[in-house]
Design an enzyme around this catalytic site. Structure first.
Site, PDB file in Angstrom:
ATOM      1  N   LYS A  55      -9.007   5.025   4.458  1.00 38.16           N
ATOM      2  CA  LYS A  55      -8.491   5.030   5.835  1.00 38.16           C
ATOM      3  C   LYS A  55      -7.526   3.853   6.050  1.00 38.16           C
ATOM      4  O   LYS A  55      -6.506   3.987   6.720  1.00 38.16           O
ATOM      5  CB  LYS A  55      -9.653   4.960   6.829  1.00 38.16           C
ATOM      6  CG  LYS A  55     -10.447   6.257   6.917  1.00 38.16           C
ATOM      7  CD  LYS A  55      -9.674   7.307   7.686  1.00 38.16           C
ATOM      8  CE  LYS A  55     -10.365   8.649   7.714  1.00 38.16           C
ATOM      9  NZ  LYS A  55      -9.574   9.681   8.403  1.00 38.16           N
ATOM     10  N   SER A  84     -10.849   4.529  11.319  1.00 37.20           N
ATOM     11  CA  SER A  84     -12.291   4.282  11.416  1.00 37.20           C
ATOM     12  C   SER A  84     -12.587   2.802  11.513  1.00 37.20           C
ATOM     13  O   SER A  84     -11.868   1.969  10.938  1.00 37.20           O
ATOM     14  CB  SER A  84     -12.958   4.840  10.162  1.00 37.20           C
ATOM     15  OG  SER A  84     -14.313   4.463  10.097  1.00 37.20           O
ATOM     16  N   TYR A 133     -14.441   5.064   1.288  1.00 38.04           N
ATOM     17  CA  TYR A 133     -14.023   5.792   2.497  1.00 38.04           C
ATOM     18  C   TYR A 133     -13.181   4.879   3.396  1.00 38.04           C
ATOM     19  O   TYR A 133     -12.068   5.231   3.800  1.00 38.04           O
ATOM     20  CB  TYR A 133     -15.254   6.305   3.264  1.00 38.04           C
ATOM     21  CG  TYR A 133     -14.917   6.780   4.652  1.00 38.04           C
ATOM     22  CD1 TYR A 133     -14.171   7.938   4.842  1.00 38.04           C
ATOM     23  CD2 TYR A 133     -15.314   6.062   5.782  1.00 38.04           C
ATOM     24  CE1 TYR A 133     -13.830   8.363   6.120  1.00 38.04           C
ATOM     25  CE2 TYR A 133     -14.977   6.474   7.051  1.00 38.04           C
ATOM     26  CZ  TYR A 133     -14.240   7.624   7.218  1.00 38.04           C
ATOM     27  OH  TYR A 133     -13.897   8.040   8.484  1.00 38.04           O
TER      28      TYR A 133
END
Ligand code: UFG
Length: 327
Positions: free
Chosen positions: A146, A118, A142
């Site tokens: 990643k 991402s 988040y």
């Protein structure tokens, strides 16, 4: 060589579009999904294995049965806000369960992995457009999960000789132009589906988070990439690895920045519906402007977005919400 590709998260929004693109390119996609957020009826181009990536036995059985050469790893939790309030879920599913998948790949001798990363791994960019060698300093759990998984892939690649392509998605949007697949998140938090829900009268108003950003119209700018363009890039990544290609880390975006106001204008233009809005304060953790430098994906994978202009994104997403396309 096997034409089978195992797609974790293959029943989800992006995973299901990837399975369709793989199938149309002569591959056999095996969707591996625990259906926590995915939909079984989105798996139509190959078998569905309903299991979790933390389940080593189920992974082993799937690898024994289907003998894939390559794994595309999309299964993850992906709500930035939720990752702040419930980081445990994100570290457990995106990191710990992801490592169980990597270990199962190693044990089965699968040395080719395409990973859904991402642009959240960059955090607040120091320069625009964002290049792959920009500093990666995520600003939420988040993005950190990643990035940690990218680092694990790096270390595993060095030590165990696997090759991977980490694809750093910008804002995935739109839907299958044939109308066979769509975006169905529950809850839906993303801008474009929420704006279309509001345009269709299925949501009272779209809340716009911040109108005082340092942009021309004061709203945030993002790089929206059509989900079918994303899917095609995965097929190109699988081919790259199958041909013995090197490990890559690539941005996947359109390279264009579009403000929230411009998204709403496009909805008005394409559907003839004005989106009812209300203004709210900024959402914590939102960078003002994000858009990708896409040169590397073009050079390394031959990736050229075909459907990622904002009008085509809105045109393909609108029918999901019962909106007629008038232009
Ligand atoms: N927004 C609104 N109102 C809404 C929803 C969103 O104003 O109802 C705004 C957001 O504040 C943001 C922009 O619209 O400025 C885009 O928001 P999205 O939630 O659609 O997308 P994000 O850019 O926040 O998140 C996306 C992916 C994440 C990924 C992130 C990387 O959904 O998985 O990009 O920045 F981590």
């Amino acid at each position: 060589m096997s034409r089978t590709v195992l797609v974790t998260g293959g029943a989800g929004f992006i995973g299901s579009h990837i399975c369709k693109a793989l199938s149309h390119s002569g591959f056999i996609p095996v969707a591996y999904d625990n259906l926590s957020t995915g939909h079984a009826d989105a798996v139509r181009w190959g078998p569905l294995i309903e299991a979790d990536i933390s389940d080593g036995g189920a992974l082993r059985a799937a690898f024994d049965r289907f003998t894939p050469d390559c794994v595309i790893h999309c299964a993850a939790n992906a709500y930035v806000g939720e990752s702040v309030s419930n980081p445990q879920k994100y570290y457990r599913n995106n990191v710990a369960a992801g490592l169980s998948l990597l270990d199962a790949c190693l044990a089965a001798g699968i040395g080719r992995i395409v990973f859904s990363s991402s642009c959240a791994t960059y955090g607040i960019p120091e320069q625009l457009p964002i290049r792959e060698d920009s500093v990666q300093e995520p600003v939420n759990p988040y993005g950190r999960t990643k990035l940690i998984f990218e680092m694990a892939l790096d270390d595993y690649a060095q030590a165990y000789g696997l090759n991977f392509v980490a694809l750093r998605y910008f804002n995935a949007a739109g839907a299958d132009p044939d109308g066979e697949l769509s975006e169905r998140h529950e809850p839906e938090t993303h801008l474009i589906p929420r704006a279309l829900l509001a345009a269709a009268g299925l949501l009272d108003r779209l809340e716009i988070f911040g109108q005082d950003y340092p942009t021309d119209d004061g709203t945030c700018i993002r790089d929206y990439i059509h989900v079918c363009d994303l899917a095609d890039a995965h097929v190109a990544a699988v081919r790259h690895l199958a041909n013995g290609g090197e490990t890559l880390r690539l941005n996947l975006g359109s390279g264009q920045g579009t403000s929230i106001d411009e998204v709403l204008q496009a909805i008005d233009r394409i559907t003839g519906r004005r989106v009812p809005v209300t203004f709210k304060p900024r959402r914590p953790g939102d960078p003002p402007v994000l858009f990708a430098d896409t040169a590397s994906a073009r050079i390394k994978l031959g990736f050229t977005p075909r459907l990622s202009d904002i009008d085509t994104i809105i045109r393909t997403a609108s029918p999901t919400f019962g909106l007629e396309v008038v232009r």
